[in-house]
Design an enzyme around this catalytic site. Structure first.
Site, PDB file in Angstrom:
ATOM      1  N   GLU A   1       0.830  -1.207   0.000  1.00  0.00           N
ATOM      2  CA  GLU A   1       0.000   0.000   0.000  1.00  0.00           C
ATOM      3  C   GLU A   1       0.865   1.257   0.000  1.00  0.00           C
ATOM      4  O   GLU A   1       1.941   1.273   0.589  1.00  0.00           O
ATOM      5  CB  GLU A   1      -0.853   0.067   1.272  1.00  0.00           C
ATOM      6  CG  GLU A   1      -1.982  -0.911   1.344  1.00  0.00           C
ATOM      7  CD  GLU A   1      -2.725  -0.790   2.671  1.00  0.00           C
ATOM      8  OE1 GLU A   1      -2.480   0.184   3.422  1.00  0.00           O
ATOM      9  OE2 GLU A   1      -3.533  -1.680   2.958  1.00  0.00           O
TER      10      GLU A   1
ATOM     11  N   LEU B   1       5.657   5.053  19.927  1.00  0.00           N
ATOM     12  CA  LEU B   1       5.776   4.777  21.367  1.00  0.00           C
ATOM     13  C   LEU B   1       4.513   4.100  21.909  1.00  0.00           C
ATOM     14  O   LEU B   1       4.567   2.994  22.440  1.00  0.00           O
ATOM     15  CB  LEU B   1       6.062   6.080  22.115  1.00  0.00           C
ATOM     16  CG  LEU B   1       6.364   5.941  23.603  1.00  0.00           C
ATOM     17  CD1 LEU B   1       7.633   5.115  23.840  1.00  0.00           C
ATOM     18  CD2 LEU B   1       6.495   7.314  24.259  1.00  0.00           C
TER      19      LEU B   1
ATOM     20  N   CYS C   1      -3.491   1.600   8.263  1.00  0.00           N
ATOM     21  CA  CYS C   1      -2.355   1.090   7.494  1.00  0.00           C
ATOM     22  C   CYS C   1      -2.428  -0.431   7.398  1.00  0.00           C
ATOM     23  O   CYS C   1      -2.515  -1.130   8.398  1.00  0.00           O
ATOM     24  CB  CYS C   1      -1.068   1.526   8.188  1.00  0.00           C
ATOM     25  SG  CYS C   1       0.405   0.945   7.365  1.00  0.00           S
TER      26      CYS C   1
END
EC number: 2.1.1.192
Length: 357
Positions: free
Chosen positions: A92, A220, A341
């Site tokens: 992607e 994080l 994502c």
């Protein structure tokens, strides 16, 4: 056998290749200009190089190795591409329209082995690293889209935050960065490029010594080891103490600001005490720290998580601000398409699997 994409060579490597094949250095410069300034789609369009050199290039290299499979366009101008690689694997790429220009988010691996429990990218395990050429090709595909339509727009910003862990493919990612940053090529400014890592400590140290002025972002997502280990497997290998020590070294060597990415997960990492712990964690580096609070894009396979309420996000933000931490709530892009994502790729792979049964 699949030919290597010529986009995989930095300008220096292209010159070396030409010299090794008995060609003059200036010919390499000409070809480089055709690739990145004139941005041709084939070697045959390079009108000022000899037929023999054109044949040599065609015999040894491909140009863009990507094949477009799906394009999703959102109402806000975000475009998500699903590309097929020569070996039939899929990746992607995302184009985002920002106030400051066009930003492209690139993928660096086919799948991901980091195994963050909230992420769609890791649903399909890592098959292989992308070559430098396959990463550069993502930028070139998007840029060609604008060139072909006569649109006077250029990719001005790049984020290396797509599928995969960039520092797990370090050498290819570094060649990619040098290629797109080259002032005689795409000339995307180093300060307009951000590389994100989940925290591969040895590579953060190596990156600090690279001399590149590229921005560093750390995924994080938690302020303490207990929470971070529960959502990010990498924290077992590189706990927060080791990660922060490497970041302190990076800041000391580069004097560059570090962005901390923090996905807001309801009742997992979004309470005011988590915000206070994060502020305490960054206190000694707050002048060169920037926290990006990210609304979670739900993934059906990870239904144990949900996005934090707006109220929880604002409370978290306020605690950080009161502690003098620079932070922002990330603007969302492409919420009406497969925004998370790895989501589009995962969906398509499932369809292919069903089709082939």
């Amino acid at each position: 056998m699949q030919k290597e994409s010529i986009y995989g060579l930095t300008r220096e490597q292209l010159v070396d290749w030409f010299l090794a094949h008995g060609e003059k250095k200036f010919r390499a410069t000409q070809v480089w200009e055709w690739l990145y300034t004139k941005r041709v789609a084939s070697f045959s369009e390079m009108s000022n190089i000899s037929k023999s050199l054109m044949t040599l290039l065609e015999e040894n290299f491909s140009l863009n190795p990507l094949k477009q499979v799906i394009v999703q366009e959102a109402q806000d101008g975000t475009v998500k591409y699903l590309f097929e690689l020569p070996d039939k694997n899929m990746i992607e790429t995302v184009l985002m329209r920002q106030e400051y220009g066009l930003s492209v988010c690139v993928t660096t691996q086919v799948g991901c082995n980091i195994g963050c429990t909230f992420c769609a990218s890791g649903l399909l395990k890592k098959q292989r690293d992308l070559t430098a050429g396959e990463i550069v090709a993502q930028i070139m595909w998007v840029q060609h889209y604008f060139d072909e339509r006569g649109l006077d727009e250029r990719v001005s910003h790049v984020v290396v935050m797509g599928i995969g862990e960039p520092f797990d493919n370090y050498a290819n990612v570094m060649n990619f960065l040098r290629t797109i940053n080259d002032d005689k090529g795409l000339a995307i400014g180093a300060r307009h490029i951000t590389v994100s890592t989940s925290g591969l400590v040895p590579k953060i140290r190596e990156f600090a010594d690279s001399g590149l002025q590229v921005n560093l972002a750390i995924s994080l997502h938690a302020p303490n080891n207990e929470v971070r280990t529960s959502i990010m497997r990498i924290n077992r290998s590189f706990p927060i103490e080791k990660l922060m020590a490497a970041i302190d070294e990076y800041i000391e060597k580069t004097n560059r600001r570090v962005t901390f990415e923090y996905i807001m997960l309801s009742q997992v990492n979004d309470r005011p005490e988590h915000a206070q712990q994060l502020a305490d964690l960054l206190r000694n580096k707050k002048k060169l720290s920037y926290v990006n609070l990210i609304p979670y894009n739900p993934v059906s396979e990870h239904d144990q998580y949900s996005r934090s309420s707006k109220e929880a996000v604002l409370k978290f933000y306020d605690v950080l601000k009161k502690n003098g931490i620079n932070c922002v709530i990330r603007k969302e892009h492409g919420t009406d398409i497969d925004a998370a994502c790895g989501q589009l790729r995962s969906k398509q792979m499932k369809k292919e699997k069903v089709k082939n049964q």
